[in-house]
Scaffold this motif. Sequence first.
Motif, PDB file in Angstrom:
ATOM      1  N   ARG A  43       0.832  -1.199   0.000  1.00 54.04           N
ATOM      2  CA  ARG A  43       0.000   0.000   0.000  1.00 54.04           C
ATOM      3  C   ARG A  43       0.871   1.255   0.000  1.00 54.04           C
ATOM      4  NH1 ARG A  43      -3.352  -2.704   4.750  1.00 54.04           N
ATOM      5  NH2 ARG A  43      -1.271  -2.556   5.573  1.00 54.04           N
ATOM      6  N   TYR A  44       0.718   2.087   0.993  1.00 53.92           N
ATOM      7  CA  TYR A  44       1.427   3.368   1.060  1.00 53.92           C
ATOM      8  C   TYR A  44       2.790   3.183   1.735  1.00 53.92           C
ATOM      9  CZ  TYR A  44      -0.794   3.005   5.612  1.00 53.92           C
ATOM     10  OH  TYR A  44      -1.221   2.549   6.827  1.00 53.92           O
TER      11      TYR A  44
ATOM     12  N   ASN B  42       5.447   2.682   4.153  1.00 54.42           N
ATOM     13  CA  ASN B  42       5.674   2.416   5.572  1.00 54.42           C
ATOM     14  C   ASN B  42       6.467   1.119   5.708  1.00 54.42           C
ATOM     15  OD1 ASN B  42       3.796   0.410   5.121  1.00 54.42           O
ATOM     16  ND2 ASN B  42       2.209   1.319   6.382  1.00 54.42           N
ATOM     17  N   THR B  43       6.807   0.749   6.918  1.00 53.94           N
ATOM     18  CA  THR B  43       7.597  -0.450   7.160  1.00 53.94           C
ATOM     19  C   THR B  43       6.844  -1.701   6.750  1.00 53.94           C
ATOM     20  OG1 THR B  43       8.632   0.668   9.016  1.00 53.94           O
ATOM     21  CG2 THR B  43       8.917  -1.689   8.913  1.00 53.94           C
ATOM     22  N   HIS B  44       5.562  -1.706   6.990  1.00 56.02           N
ATOM     23  CA  HIS B  44       4.705  -2.848   6.646  1.00 56.02           C
ATOM     24  C   HIS B  44       4.771  -3.138   5.142  1.00 56.02           C
ATOM     25  CE1 HIS B  44       1.213  -5.382   7.678  1.00 56.02           C
ATOM     26  NE2 HIS B  44       0.804  -5.100   6.463  1.00 56.02           N
ATOM     27  N   THR B  45       4.572  -2.117   4.343  1.00 57.72           N
ATOM     28  CA  THR B  45       4.631  -2.268   2.886  1.00 57.72           C
ATOM     29  C   THR B  45       6.027  -2.681   2.442  1.00 57.72           C
ATOM     30  OG1 THR B  45       2.880  -0.644   2.554  1.00 57.72           O
ATOM     31  CG2 THR B  45       4.347  -1.042   0.697  1.00 57.72           C
ATOM     32  N   HIS B  46       7.047  -2.076   3.038  1.00 58.39           N
ATOM     33  CA  HIS B  46       8.427  -2.393   2.671  1.00 58.39           C
ATOM     34  C   HIS B  46       8.751  -3.860   2.972  1.00 58.39           C
ATOM     35  CE1 HIS B  46      12.549  -1.685   1.662  1.00 58.39           C
ATOM     36  NE2 HIS B  46      12.959  -2.072   2.856  1.00 58.39           N
ATOM     37  N   TYR B  47       8.276  -4.363   4.112  1.00 55.26           N
ATOM     38  CA  TYR B  47       8.529  -5.761   4.470  1.00 55.26           C
ATOM     39  C   TYR B  47       7.894  -6.701   3.443  1.00 55.26           C
ATOM     40  CZ  TYR B  47       8.399 -10.254   6.754  1.00 55.26           C
ATOM     41  OH  TYR B  47       8.548 -11.590   7.012  1.00 55.26           O
ATOM     42  N   PHE B  48       6.639  -6.468   3.096  1.00 51.12           N
ATOM     43  CA  PHE B  48       5.965  -7.365   2.159  1.00 51.12           C
ATOM     44  C   PHE B  48       6.509  -7.220   0.737  1.00 51.12           C
ATOM     45  CE2 PHE B  48       2.893  -7.750   5.601  1.00 51.12           C
ATOM     46  CZ  PHE B  48       2.725  -9.120   5.608  1.00 51.12           C
ATOM     47  N   SER B  49       6.989  -6.029   0.388  1.00 53.68           N
ATOM     48  CA  SER B  49       7.641  -5.860  -0.901  1.00 53.68           C
ATOM     49  C   SER B  49       8.933  -6.671  -0.953  1.00 53.68           C
ATOM     50  CB  SER B  49       7.942  -4.380  -1.150  1.00 53.68           C
ATOM     51  OG  SER B  49       8.655  -4.204  -2.344  1.00 53.68           O
ATOM     52  N   CYS B  50       9.737  -6.587   0.100  1.00 53.81           N
ATOM     53  CA  CYS B  50      10.972  -7.371   0.170  1.00 53.81           C
ATOM     54  C   CYS B  50      10.669  -8.870   0.184  1.00 53.81           C
ATOM     55  CB  CYS B  50      11.773  -6.993   1.412  1.00 53.81           C
ATOM     56  SG  CYS B  50      12.533  -5.374   1.330  1.00 53.81           S
ATOM     57  N   THR B  51       9.603  -9.259   0.852  1.00 55.83           N
ATOM     58  CA  THR B  51       9.207 -10.673   0.891  1.00 55.83           C
ATOM     59  C   THR B  51       8.862 -11.172  -0.496  1.00 55.83           C
ATOM     60  OG1 THR B  51       8.379 -10.459   3.155  1.00 55.83           O
ATOM     61  CG2 THR B  51       7.561 -12.318   1.861  1.00 55.83           C
ATOM     62  N   LEU B  52       8.073 -10.404  -1.222  1.00 61.23           N
ATOM     63  CA  LEU B  52       7.682 -10.808  -2.575  1.00 61.23           C
ATOM     64  C   LEU B  52       8.896 -10.865  -3.498  1.00 61.23           C
ATOM     65  CD1 LEU B  52       4.945 -11.536  -3.796  1.00 61.23           C
ATOM     66  CD2 LEU B  52       4.799  -9.230  -4.665  1.00 61.23           C
TER      67      LEU B  52
ATOM     68  N   PRO C  75      -6.048   4.947  -9.406  1.00 58.51           N
ATOM     69  CA  PRO C  75      -4.671   5.030  -8.959  1.00 58.51           C
ATOM     70  C   PRO C  75      -4.180   3.681  -8.441  1.00 58.51           C
ATOM     71  CG  PRO C  75      -6.075   5.881  -7.242  1.00 58.51           C
ATOM     72  CD  PRO C  75      -6.964   5.519  -8.405  1.00 58.51           C
ATOM     73  N   HIS C  76      -2.888   3.420  -8.660  1.00 55.78           N
ATOM     74  CA  HIS C  76      -2.281   2.194  -8.166  1.00 55.78           C
ATOM     75  C   HIS C  76      -1.609   2.487  -6.831  1.00 55.78           C
ATOM     76  CE1 HIS C  76      -3.047   0.555 -12.067  1.00 55.78           C
ATOM     77  NE2 HIS C  76      -2.255   1.417 -12.660  1.00 55.78           N
ATOM     78  N   PRO C  77      -1.652   1.542  -5.903  1.00 63.15           N
ATOM     79  CA  PRO C  77      -0.963   1.750  -4.626  1.00 63.15           C
ATOM     80  C   PRO C  77       0.539   1.937  -4.838  1.00 63.15           C
ATOM     81  CG  PRO C  77      -2.416  -0.158  -4.514  1.00 63.15           C
ATOM     82  CD  PRO C  77      -2.374   0.276  -5.939  1.00 63.15           C
ATOM     83  N   TRP C  78       1.118   2.778  -4.031  1.00 62.94           N
ATOM     84  CA  TRP C  78       2.535   3.098  -4.134  1.00 62.94           C
ATOM     85  C   TRP C  78       3.397   1.847  -4.020  1.00 62.94           C
ATOM     86  CZ3 TRP C  78       6.584   2.487  -0.713  1.00 62.94           C
ATOM     87  CH2 TRP C  78       7.764   3.157  -1.041  1.00 62.94           C
ATOM     88  N   GLY C  79       3.101   0.989  -3.046  1.00 64.00           N
ATOM     89  CA  GLY C  79       3.896  -0.208  -2.822  1.00 64.00           C
ATOM     90  C   GLY C  79       3.864  -1.164  -4.004  1.00 64.00           C
TER      91      GLY C  79
END
Length: 112
Positions: A57-58, A60-70, A99-103
Motif C-alpha cells: 500500500r502506502y 511504511n515499514t509494513h509495505t516495505h517488508y511485504f515488498s521485500c518478501t515478494l 490510482p495504483h498503490p505506491w507499494g
Amino acid sequence: VLYVGVKAINLMHSNHHTPTQTTIAQGAHMDIFQNLAVDLDNEGRYLFLNAICNQLRYPNTHTHYFSCTLLHLFAEGNSEKLREQITRILLERLCANRPHPWGLLITFIELI
C-alpha cells in the motif's frame, strides 16, 4: 499472511533492524512463506500471493517488508510457476484503473 508479517516486523523492530532482502531471508517467518509458496497448489499459491500483494500500500515499514518478501520469493524461487504467478498478480493489478498503490508500483519497478 498478515499475522506472520506483523510478527516478523515486530521482531525486526525489537532487534533494531530494518526490513531488507538480506534481513528478511533469515528466520522462521520467511521459512513459513517459502514453504507455503512451494507446497501449495496453483490456486492456493495464487491466493497466498494475492494476500501478500494486498499489503503493498502506502510508504511504511509494513509495505516495505511485504515488498521485500515478494521480491525474495521471486529471486529465491526455483520454480518457474512461482515467478510466473508473482508477475501475473502484479500485472493484473497494474492493468486495472488508476490510482495504483505506491507499494505495488515500487515492487513492480524493483522486479523489473
